[in-house]
Scaffold this motif. Structure first.
Motif, mmCIF file in Angstrom:
data_model
loop_
_atom_site.group_PDB
_atom_site.id
_atom_site.type_symbol
_atom_site.label_atom_id
_atom_site.label_comp_id
_atom_site.label_asym_id
_atom_site.label_seq_id
_atom_site.Cartn_x
_atom_site.Cartn_y
_atom_site.Cartn_z
ATOM 1 N N SER A 239 -0.227 3.541 -3.779
ATOM 2 C CA SER A 239 -1.246 2.910 -2.962
ATOM 3 C C SER A 239 -2.548 2.746 -3.721
ATOM 4 C CB SER A 239 -1.497 3.743 -1.710
ATOM 5 O OG SER A 239 -0.524 3.449 -0.748
ATOM 6 N N GLY A 277 0.769 -1.388 -1.331
ATOM 7 C CA GLY A 277 -0.122 -0.554 -2.137
ATOM 8 C C GLY A 277 -1.244 -1.315 -2.811
ATOM 9 N N PHE A 278 -1.438 -2.579 -2.462
ATOM 10 C CA PHE A 278 -2.488 -3.379 -3.108
ATOM 11 C C PHE A 278 -3.867 -2.850 -2.702
ATOM 12 C CE2 PHE A 278 1.247 -6.031 -2.092
ATOM 13 C CZ PHE A 278 1.751 -6.121 -3.376
ATOM 14 N N PRO A 320 2.038 -5.194 2.206
ATOM 15 C CA PRO A 320 0.657 -4.706 2.203
ATOM 16 C C PRO A 320 0.292 -4.075 3.542
ATOM 17 C CG PRO A 320 0.703 -7.112 2.350
ATOM 18 C CD PRO A 320 2.133 -6.664 2.236
HETATM 19 C C1 LIG Z 1 2.592 2.982 2.969
HETATM 20 C C2 LIG Z 1 3.580 1.979 2.596
HETATM 21 C C3 LIG Z 1 3.178 0.654 2.431
HETATM 22 C C4 LIG Z 1 1.735 0.199 2.567
HETATM 23 O O1 LIG Z 1 0.879 0.797 1.650
HETATM 24 P P1 LIG Z 1 -0.632 0.245 1.547
HETATM 25 O O2 LIG Z 1 -1.268 1.122 0.519
HETATM 26 O O3 LIG Z 1 -1.247 0.438 2.887
HETATM 27 O O4 LIG Z 1 -0.543 -1.177 1.174
HETATM 28 C C5 LIG Z 1 4.138 -0.279 2.133
HETATM 29 N N1 LIG Z 1 5.440 0.070 1.998
HETATM 30 C C6 LIG Z 1 5.857 1.345 2.148
HETATM 31 C C7 LIG Z 1 7.294 1.663 1.994
HETATM 32 C C8 LIG Z 1 4.956 2.342 2.446
HETATM 33 O O5 LIG Z 1 5.376 3.599 2.584
#
Ligand SMILES: *Cc1c(COP(=O)(O)O)cnc(C)c1O
Length: 466
Positions: A239, A277-278, A320
């Motif tokens: 993230s 994780g953007f 995202p």
């Molecule tokens: C938490 C998570 C995301 C989203 O992460 P962000 O940092 O909020 O963009 C996307 N996919 C999976 C599998 C996750 O566990």
């Protein structure tokens, strides 16, 4: 009030012992930096406004603390990511913030939605979303959750363990269904902000290890399962990622596995999910890239790897969360007390206590996250003072904004706004100290409405059956 703040202007006081290197003394302590705020926030007549509504009016009508959502901004971000990833599917990771209005807005802007528990699934269904447009994640989904997802026809289920593959097959057989399944691959890359570690990060709970061969075996078992339809591989590497270097390494690894599975099993895996994780901007030290730049880079990486492997490019998907909802929300607090704390040699920090804290934003305590803050109910001609915004909880780690310059005349009754609190604040909120969780107020087209009500002490007492 102590006079050290004047020293900052006169150059004889060194804040550097107390402030982090990235935080500079602001030229204008009233400035609203567009990179930290949602699109429709501005300071006008000294007062912070969202969509033409002043924070004083919002506070008077809805109380404080409150999360204030710029719904037009959230919708615009959904569109921007969806447009940037044209030809791919964008899933909003609902764990970042999950309410009926927000999931419905995401769906209306063309996004799919990821959920990872029966609770999040229930919100998506209550919002009227099509089960086929949902994805289900999680490393320990219950039998009831798997059963419900298969029965409803949830669009895809991301398998996370061998035990779960057995459960999925058994439930699908029992229900006479054939759910779409992805295999979550632990690619051994963990990314966080500007750093990533390309190896030795198998040691975590999610997914099947690629290096250890489990990911290959998991995919093989799903392919062999009569009632499961393997649509592809899934990876999510972390993230708050700002550059695509970590994706480059992980995509290369996952595409190689994808190609090997296709060759060995003489099959085509139609999809590939590269997770979310953007990064987003919490403070001036964060510099996220435009969705189009990220999308082009990721597409390029996958195309390159697929060409090298001699295979067709699968349909991509991305997930995202924070990049969509995080920047669209600010938290509005009222200042209760202001306490200058002298540390050493005349250096002091202004502790500004607000009417919320760790119960509405645990990220500062949990992840050492950084945030920004501004005096919202008026502008000030006072000089900037190094401040720390803290909550009302019985815990010294109850910090909302660790380091920020606020006007030295900040006082009880002032309103403070903290931008970038849309993701993982309300959704990770708690009732610590029996503090009820704040409402979420959405502003759209200049109209404000509550989309998630303020919790009350009665709500908490209702569960306390004595
Ligand atoms: C938490 C998570 C995301 C989203 O992460 P962000 O940092 O909020 O963009 C996307 N996919 C999976 C599998 C996750 O566990």
């Amino acid at each position: 009030m102590r006079t050290h703040e004047a020293g900052a202007l006169h150059g004889d006081f060194d804040f550097s012992a107390l402030r982090p290197g990235w935080l500079s003394v602001p030229q204008d302590v009233n400035a609203i930096l567009p990179e930290l705020w949602s699109a429709n926030v501005e300071r006008s007549g000294g007062v912070l406004h969202l969509g033409g509504l002043s924070v004083e009016k919002l506070a008077a009508e809805f109380g404080t603390p409150a999360y204030v959502l710029d719904e037009d901004d959230f919708r615009a971000r959904c569109r921007a990511w969806n447009d940037a990833f044209e030809g791919a599917d964008v899933y909003y990771a609902s764990k970042a913030f999950c309410s009926k209005a927000v999931l419905r807005a995401a769906a209306e802007e063309g996004l799919y939605v990821d959920v990872c528990t029966a609770g999040e699934l229930a919100v998506a269904l209550a919002a009227g979303l099509e089960p086929s447009r949902l994805g289900l994640h999680g490393n320990n989904k219950s039998l009831a959750e798997l059963h419900q997802a298969i029965d409803l026809g949830v669009g895809r289920i991301v398998a996370d363990s061998f035990t779960e593959i057995e459960r999925l097959e058994a439930i699908a057989a029992e229900l006479g269904k054939r759910p779409k399944v992805m295999v979550r691959v632990n690619v051994g890359v963990e990314a966080h902000t500007h750093e990533y570690i390309a190896t030795a990060h198998e040691d975590q709970k999610f997914g099947f290890s690629l290096a250890g061969g489990d990911a290959y075996e998991a995919a093989r078992r799903v392919l062999a399962a009569e009632h499961l339809d393997l649509v592809g591989l899934h990876s999510h590497i972390g993230s708050q990622i700002f550059d695509t270097a970590a994706f480059e390494v992980s995509a290369a690894r996952v595409v190689r596995l994808h190609a090997k599975l296709q060759t060995d099993h003489d099959t085509v895996l139609p999809e590939l999910d590269l997770g979310g994780g953007f990064g987003m901007a919490y403070t001036t030290q964060d510099d996220p890239q435009e969705p189009a730049v990220i999308a082009a880079a990721l597409r390029g990486i996958v195309e390159h790897e697929c060409a090298a492997a001699g295979i067709e490019v699968p349909r991509l998907s991305f997930e995202p969360g924070r990049a969509l909802i995080g920047p669209a929300v600010f938290t509005l607090y009222e200042v209760g007390t202001v306490k200058p704390v002298t540390l050493s040699a005349g250096a002091s920090r202004l502790y500004v206590s607000v009417d919320g804290g760790i119960s509405d934003n645990i990220r500062t305590a949990l992840y050492d996250a950084t945030y920004s803050a501004t005096l919202a109910s008026r502008s000030s001609t006072a000089i900037p003072a190094l401040a720390r915004v803290v909550g009302k909880h019985c815990e010294s780690g109850d910090i909302v904004v660790k380091d920020e310059f606020l006007p030295a005349d900040i006082a009880p009754g002032d309103l403070i706004a903290v931008p970038g609190t849309g993701a993982y604040c309300r959704s990770m909120g708690s009732n610590y100290n029996h503090v009820p969780r704040p409402p979420v107020v959405a502003v759209r087209g200049g109209q404000a409405r509550v989309i998630l009500a303020r919790e009350t002490v009665d709500d908490l007492l209702r569960l306390d059956i004595g």
